[in-house]
Scaffold this active site. Structure first.
Site, mmCIF file in Angstrom:
data_model
loop_
_atom_site.group_PDB
_atom_site.id
_atom_site.type_symbol
_atom_site.label_atom_id
_atom_site.label_comp_id
_atom_site.label_asym_id
_atom_site.label_seq_id
_atom_site.Cartn_x
_atom_site.Cartn_y
_atom_site.Cartn_z
ATOM 1 N N ASP A 476 0.836 -1.203 0.000
ATOM 2 C CA ASP A 476 0.000 0.000 0.000
ATOM 3 C C ASP A 476 0.877 1.262 0.000
ATOM 4 O O ASP A 476 2.072 1.215 0.335
ATOM 5 C CB ASP A 476 -0.887 -0.034 1.256
ATOM 6 N N ASP A 546 -10.524 2.076 -3.477
ATOM 7 C CA ASP A 546 -11.060 1.773 -2.146
ATOM 8 C C ASP A 546 -12.571 1.767 -2.169
ATOM 9 O O ASP A 546 -13.204 1.512 -1.142
ATOM 10 C CB ASP A 546 -10.584 2.808 -1.127
HETATM 11 C C1 DGJ Z 1 -5.768 2.017 2.050
HETATM 12 C C2 DGJ Z 1 -6.124 0.822 1.222
HETATM 13 O O1 DGJ Z 1 -6.497 1.199 -0.057
HETATM 14 C C3 DGJ Z 1 -7.183 0.011 1.954
HETATM 15 O O2 DGJ Z 1 -7.600 -1.056 1.164
HETATM 16 C C4 DGJ Z 1 -6.617 -0.447 3.251
HETATM 17 O O3 DGJ Z 1 -5.578 -1.342 3.022
HETATM 18 C C5 DGJ Z 1 -6.142 0.737 4.064
HETATM 19 N N1 DGJ Z 1 -5.246 1.571 3.318
HETATM 20 C C6 DGJ Z 1 -5.454 0.276 5.305
HETATM 21 O O4 DGJ Z 1 -4.920 1.309 6.010
#
Ligand code: DGJ
Length: 801
Positions: A476, A546
């Protein structure tokens, strides 16, 4: 095919020709890029510009060619200061402060296949070669070599540039783009892709007739603001017809795509590193490589571009163990429990996941350091033993013992102020000393321009992946760059920071993916904030957004589908109401959208009712049976249009009044024997109840069994209409209503036909009439807002089954 005939270079793909010619003064002329040509006879003479007089107020760069004005030539690359007034490809500042450059042809040669140094490159078939076009600056000792590689079967050509300082004084690079296309087109429809967090990849179309259109990212990363993939179409192009060009960039940093129509009606397209974030000191003897760009063109509309780009990404970008391997169905802990992870809860979730057929368990954020919120601990990749008493190793062993694969979330490029790492190495964070820095999600970037930081990162991640015995990593990255500065760079090189960061990132990724070749890496950047071909060279898939709301996600995936195949974007079934929009959608809708990508689940299965679990189990079983087709089949958009038109009716979107869909896809396997239709309804329009499904890409002569998923619906979706059938009065939402819903389900419609591929492709099949307020017959299709349908087509010997 690459051929050099004296001063003419010929690049040919299956359906396109790209011709470069050095004119008598050595200007690198872009002679032609279009449908493949027959070059016999006087072809070169026919294509050469026939200049006899200089143009009005244009400048003449070279007295040896008094009639040639650079702003009226199609050039392979262009500098600043010699009369070409459009945005340039290269801009340099020389030791004397002058800024003009004038690159002329030296020679062209074939070489073994080249990729830019330190940057990811597309890879070709064994033995493939590149064209090196060498040019020298008449104003300095800079030498420029442009490398081209041809990917014949998918009609793609890649190119990048290498600038070398052959003198003995410093040269400053203010810009070095990757590709320039100068096309003799007077107007163009530019489709660029823009968005933000949870609403990435909306296609916007702009008709450009004069002036300039810029699509760019300034965030330090490729960004959710503007994807580096851009399409350029003739004004008459449609989804399936007409000339369209497209470019993309193998780069994860700030980029700039320019489309400019000059005063002589010639069109210039540029793509490359955003010059706003580049000022590079090139010492004598040094070279600088720009990232590799990919170019493609088609006469088959936007669909033709997608066909080329999908094949290119699958065969020449994604690589390694997972390239053509079916990806496992996963459960991710994030929306199920956010930071509140404990071994007990995780194991419970894993057990429920295993029971419904999930194959991979992914532990998302919250497992390390003191990470109970997003305010701390990034950088401290040690186990939190309060949450995981046996650490990652202990948890992973238990997950493996259940017969599940195990994967972990990390965000290695970041550090929180509240972390041990920051307390020990405050200078490793990206910030300008003595100044307040901007924060994103309470965190700072680590300075990946520094070798010791990269070494730490490789070591820390090697430890996490080994401890966790992981089969999967979610990598991430949750903020933009700001306060660009490295405490390890001298002041005059601070302009190199952004690009050096990306080079540093690629070095880390090269080392880690080599050390863990069978681990499935999934890129993520708050969803799609770094969705690009550069990352895809290391990671075979990326978390596209997301946003797990099926309706919004359908639009997002439709946007990605223009430039990227569905095997590289992942999508999850989540809870309802959705966590980002609070919108309620039916289980079939959530599944239909997610199954048209790499499928996962992100929901608290432990709280799900038996019926929901059974439905998910059925979904997963179905997905596994169709996984190869769904992940690696050819995706056609059966309906398409710019995001700007959502809510309105763009002419391209609504050729038939009865088309009430938001997105419609057809995914057909390589052989054409199996296909899946995915339909996501937009708003239900009253009394428009006849719908049809028209396929694409099936074999016309073959016979197919066409069928749907026969579903059961909760009777409560009819509200108090239940009383039109119930012998007793039932108050809506009462306990009796709930009881009735428990024992009585509504049957959905059945579709079952055996028909030819030609019929499915050309006429389509009429579907069961949908509910329109005039009663519920046995085969009525319940089709409220945001409904979805999956249709399956399988080749059969023709006999009705
Ligand atoms: C952002 C990501 O896009 C989410 O899927 C998740 O992993 C969060 N970060 C976790 O902090």
């Amino acid at each position: 095919m690459i051929e050099i005939r004296d001063r003419l270079c010929i690049l040919e793909t299956a359906r396109t020709s790209y011709l470069i010619w050095a004119d008598p003064a050595g200007n690198p002329v872009q002679l032609y890029y279009g449908r493949r040509l027959d070059l016999r006879g006087d072809a070169l003479k026919a294509l050469m510009p026939r200049t006899v007089n200089q143009n009005g107020t244009s400048l003449v760069a070279d007295p040896s060619q008094p009639a040639v004005c650079l702003d009226d030539l199609c050039l392979e690359l262009s500098g600043r200061g010699k009369g070409d007034q459009k945005e340039p490809f290269v801009e340099l500042t020389l030791a004397d402060g002058s800024r003009s450059s004038d690159f002329r042809f030296v020679r062209a040669r074939k070489t073994e296949k080249q990729s830019p140094a330190g940057l990811p490159g597309a890879y070709g078939d064994e033995g493939s070669c590149s064209l090196a076009l060498e040019l020298a600056d008449r104003n300095s000792d800079a030498r420029l070599t442009v490398f081209y590689t041809v990917y014949e079967e998918c009609d793609c050509i890649t190119r990048f540039a290498r600038l070398t300082n052959e003198g003995d004084t410093t040269i400053w690079i203010d810009r070095l783009m990757s590709a320039q296309l100068d096309l003799p087109l007077g107007q163009i429809r530019v489709s660029s892709f823009h968005g933000e967090w949870t609403r990435e990849m909306n296609r916007y179309d702009t008709l450009l007739q004069a002036g300039k259109l810029v699509s760019e990212s300034n965030t330090g990363f490729s960004s959710n603001r503007a994807n580096p993939f851009v399409m350029y179409a003739g004004p008459a192009a449609t989804e399936t017809s007409g000339t369209v060009y497209a470019t993309n960039l193998l780069y994860s940093g700030s980029h700039r795509e320019v489309c400019e129509i000059g005063s002589h009606g010639k069109l210039r397209i540029l793509t490359g590193i955003n010059p706003a974030q580049l000022r590079w000191k090139l010492n004598p003897g040094e070279s600088f490589d720009s990232p590799e760009a990919v170019l493609t063109r088609t006469d088959d509309g936007y669909e033709g571009i997608s066909t080329n780009m999908h094949a290119f990404v699958r065969r020449h970008i994604v690589r390694g163990f997972w390239q053509f391997r079916e990806r496992p169905v996963l459960i991710n802990s994030w929306e199920a429990m956010y930071f509140n992870v404990t071994e007990r809860r995780l194991l419970k979730l894993a057990r429920a996941a295993k029971d419904i057929g999930i194959e991979l368990f992914v532990l998302d954020d919250g497992w390390f350091g003191k990470r109970n919120s997003d305010t701390c601990s990034l950088g401290d990749w040690q186990d939190n033993t309060e949450k995981l008493p046996g650490g990652l190793r202990g948890l992973s062993e238990k997950i493996h013992a259940m017969g599940l694969q195990f994967g972990v979330w990390v965000e290695p490029e970041m550090v929180n102020e509240d972390s041990e790492l920051y307390r020990q190495h405050p200078d490793w964070a990206v910030r300008i000393p003595g100044r307040e820095q901007a924060l994103g999600r309470n965190q700072m970037l680590l300075d990946l321009t520094r070798q010791e930081v990269r070494a730490y990162l490789v070591e820390a991640m090697t430890d996490v992946f080994t401890r966790g015995q992981v089969q999967y990593v979610k990598w991430d990255m949750n903020r933009h760059m700001s306060d660009l500065y490295s405490q390890a760079l001298p002041p005059e090189q601070q302009g190199e920071f952004a690009h050096r960061y990306i080079l540093g990132l690629y070095q880390v990724l090269t080392e880690l993916t080599a050390a863990f070749p069978e681990v499935l890496f999934e890129g993520c950047a708050s969803g799609g904030n770094r969705f690009d071909l550069g990352m895809l060279c290391y990671m075979p898939q990326i978390w596209a957004s997301d946003c797990t709301d099926a309706r919004q996600r359908g639009l997002i995936q439709n946007g990605y589908s223009y430039g990227y195949p569905q095997s590289v974007y992942t999508a999850h079934v989540s809870g309802s109401p959705n966590h980002q929009t609070l919108r309620k959608t039916l289980p079939e809708t959530r599944f239909a959208v997610a199954c048209a990508a790499v499928l996962g689940y992100e929901v608290n299965l432990c709280d799900a009712g038996q019926e929901d679990l059974q439905e998910m189990q059925a979904q997963i079983g179905l997905y596994k049976r169709w996984r190869k087709t769904l992940q690696f089949g050819r995706l056609y958009r059966l309906r398409s249009g710019p995001a700007a038109a959502y809510g309105g009716l763009s002419p391209e979107q609504l050729p038939e009044l009865c088309n009430t869909d938001l997105v419609r896809w057809m995914i057909v396997d390589e052989t054409g024997e199996r296909g899946v239709g995915v339909v996501l309804q937009d708003r239900c329009i009253p009394n428009l109840t006849h719908h049809s499904f028209r396929a694409r890409g099936l074999k016309p002569d073959a016979m197919y069994r066409f069928y749907n998923r026969c579903l059961k619906y909760d009777v409560r979706m009819m509200g108090d209409l239940i009383n039109t059938a119930s012998p007793i009065h039932i108050r809506q939402d009462s306990a009796v209503h709930r009881l009735a819903a428990h024992f009585y389900k509504l049957d959905g419609e059945t579709e079952a036909l055996t028909v030819s591929g030609a019929l499915l492709n050309e006429a389509g099949v009429q579907l069961a009439q949908s509910y329109g307020g005039t009663g519920l017959a046995p085969d009525t299709a319940l089709y409220p807002d945001d409904s979805a349908r999956l249709y399956f087509m399988e080749e059969t010997d023709g006999a009705r089954e």
